[in-house]
Design an enzyme around this catalytic site. Structure first.
Site, PDB file in Angstrom:
ATOM      1  N   GLY A   1       0.591  -1.632  -0.299  1.00 23.98           N
ATOM      2  CA  GLY A   1       0.160  -0.025   0.311  1.00 23.98           C
ATOM      3  C   GLY A   1       1.169   1.349  -0.018  1.00 23.98           C
ATOM      4  N   CYS A   2       0.739   2.578  -0.019  1.00 20.86           N
ATOM      5  CA  CYS A   2       1.176   4.192  -0.439  1.00 20.86           C
ATOM      6  C   CYS A   2       1.079   3.852   1.058  1.00 20.86           C
ATOM      7  CB  CYS A   2       0.261   4.702  -0.780  1.00 20.86           C
ATOM      8  SG  CYS A   2      -1.966   5.353  -0.586  1.00 20.86           S
ATOM      9  N   HIS A   3       0.741   4.310   1.959  1.00 22.67           N
ATOM     10  CA  HIS A   3       0.786   4.879   3.132  1.00 22.67           C
ATOM     11  C   HIS A   3       1.964   4.207   4.142  1.00 22.67           C
ATOM     12  CE1 HIS A   3      -1.816   8.153   4.023  1.00 22.67           C
ATOM     13  NE2 HIS A   3      -3.012   7.145   3.767  1.00 22.67           N
ATOM     14  N   THR A  57       5.283   4.007   2.322  1.00 23.82           N
ATOM     15  CA  THR A  57       6.337   5.116   2.712  1.00 23.82           C
ATOM     16  C   THR A  57       6.846   5.110   4.531  1.00 23.82           C
ATOM     17  OG1 THR A  57       3.796   6.531   1.984  1.00 23.82           O
ATOM     18  CG2 THR A  57       6.022   7.913   3.121  1.00 23.82           C
TER      19      THR A  57
END
Ligand code: NAP
Length: 362
Positions: free
Chosen positions: A156-158, A161
């Site tokens: 996932g994107c969160h 990061t």
């Protein structure tokens, strides 16, 4: 040349795949599927595709704007699945049966335990038998396993990061189990389906926290940070205690995560300095082409349009906490760029192929 399908081509992640794949020298997009857009040509949905040119060293573009959107994916070497969760797993089963390698951009194969998936996604896992063979596609951690996989769960994107921000600290046993992450996302993180909270007049000039009752990326972050700590010889006793608060801000793309964790003293009762931590982080990521340790707090604009992630660790001497600020483009390193990194590995190509582009700034 490897042939690829893009499933659910009307999504933002698929649109970004088309853009990136058009610069890729070894992939050819031969099949695109959709739901409402079946029967239409790609250029009819995305007029900007009229402008495709062949990548260097090739005679034909990797993306044909006249390609017709079908309901079912054709036979290809690999498929990028850009469907919502549940729908993605159902399709992955049939693609794998046809011998097609799958990079799944949804959350369906990211959590190793089907019961954790069912708790967070509120439905039965459509293909639990595949969880054992699926590889979590964070290349910085699992590239060797990805090379021999058939099914990759694109992170996932969160989560990308946050995991990249904290992995060195967890692996090195530098911080304790209490971790707080505030993660800001741009609007495209919510996808292309219109909804009130993403409506321009609601989202513009506005910022707010959401999913305080528990965001679905939380178990993924916990799973991977605990695994990285364990692999580094510093297992988190009693489990990671994570507070994860996502926020939405009025920018089209980008994720900026600010992570906080208590520093641990070393065997001499000493706490590390910012310079020591930064040098440790730099060493940890020394061979990573897409992860950069920087000397000042990064901006989302540095990553806008690229597959790069920028990380800035610093010690808060007043509280003896480590602060790590990390940012990337949610649609690229947080989705489609990372998916191409994985596809390169699955196809025996150099991991960075087609991903050399820098960000767009301002
Ligand atoms: N957006 C991001 O930053 C991001 C980052 C990482 C991962 N992801 C993941 O990547 C996947 C795609 O996300 P996205 O944001 O690119 O998608 P999106 O823009 O939200 O795509 C939604 C499109 O999918 C179609 N659709 C919705 N439900 C469907 C279904 N059950 N079956 C077939 N088509 C359906 C709809 O098109 P029609 O109604 O026109 O058919 C809709 O326009 C998701 O699993 C998402 O969680 C997204």
């Amino acid at each position: 040349m490897r042939t690829v399908s893009i499933v659910n081509v009307t999504s933002y992640t698929a649109l970004e795949l088309l853009r990136l794949l058009n610069q890729h020298p070894k992939f050819l997009v031969t099949s695109v599927t959709g739901r409402s857009a079946v029967g239409k040509r790609l250029e009819g949905i995305f007029p900007q595709l009229h402008a495709v040119l062949p990548p260097p060293g090739r005679e034909v573009p990797a993306v044909d704007p006249a390609l017709v959107i079908t309901e079912e994916p054709a036979q290809t070497d690999l498929a990028f699945v850009c469907l919502p969760h549940a729908a993605a797993a159902e399709l992955a089963v049939s693609l794998l049966k046809r011998g097609i390698k799958v990079v799944d951009l949804s959350a369906d194969f990211r959590l190793r335990d089907a019961s954790v998936y069912e708790e967070w996604y509120k439905h039965k896992h459509p293909a639990p038998a595949l969880l054992e063979t699926a590889v979590y596609g964070l290349c910085e951690r699992y590239r060797e396993r990805v090379r021999t996989a058939s099914l990759v769960a694109n992170p996932g994107c969160h989560t990308t990061t946050s995991i990249l921000a904290l992995a060195p600290a967890m692996a090195g046993g530098i911080v304790g189990p209490n971790v707080i992450i505030n993660s800001i996302t741009g609007i495209s993180g919510g996808g292309r389906t219109p909804s009130l909270s993403y409506h321009y007049s609601e989202a513009n000039e506005d910022a707010h926290a959401y999913s305080l009752e528990g965001h679905r990326h939380m178990p993924e972050i916990v799973q991977e940070l605990e695994a990285v700590a364990e692999a580094g010889g510093h297992p988190v006793k009693g489990g990671l205690r994570l507070t994860f608060v996502p926020h939405i801000a009025p920018m089209t793309r980008g994720i900026l995560a600010t992570c906080y964790a208590d520093l641990l003293e070393d065997e001499h009762g000493r706490l590390p300095t910012s310079e020591e931590i930064r040098s440790f982080y730099r060493q940890y990521y020394v061979n990573e082409p897409f992860v950069h340790i920087v000397e000042r707090p990064p901006h989302t604009k540095w990553a806008y349009g690229s597959n790069h992630c920028f990380i800035y660790p610093i010690v808060d001497g007043r509280t003896n906490r480590l602060i790590v600020i990390s940012c990337l483009d949610n649609l690229i390193k947080g989705a489609s760029g990372q998916a191409i990194q994985n596809a390169n590995l699955l196809c025996g190509l150099p991991e960075t192929m087609g991903l050399a582009g820098l960000g767009v700034n301002p």
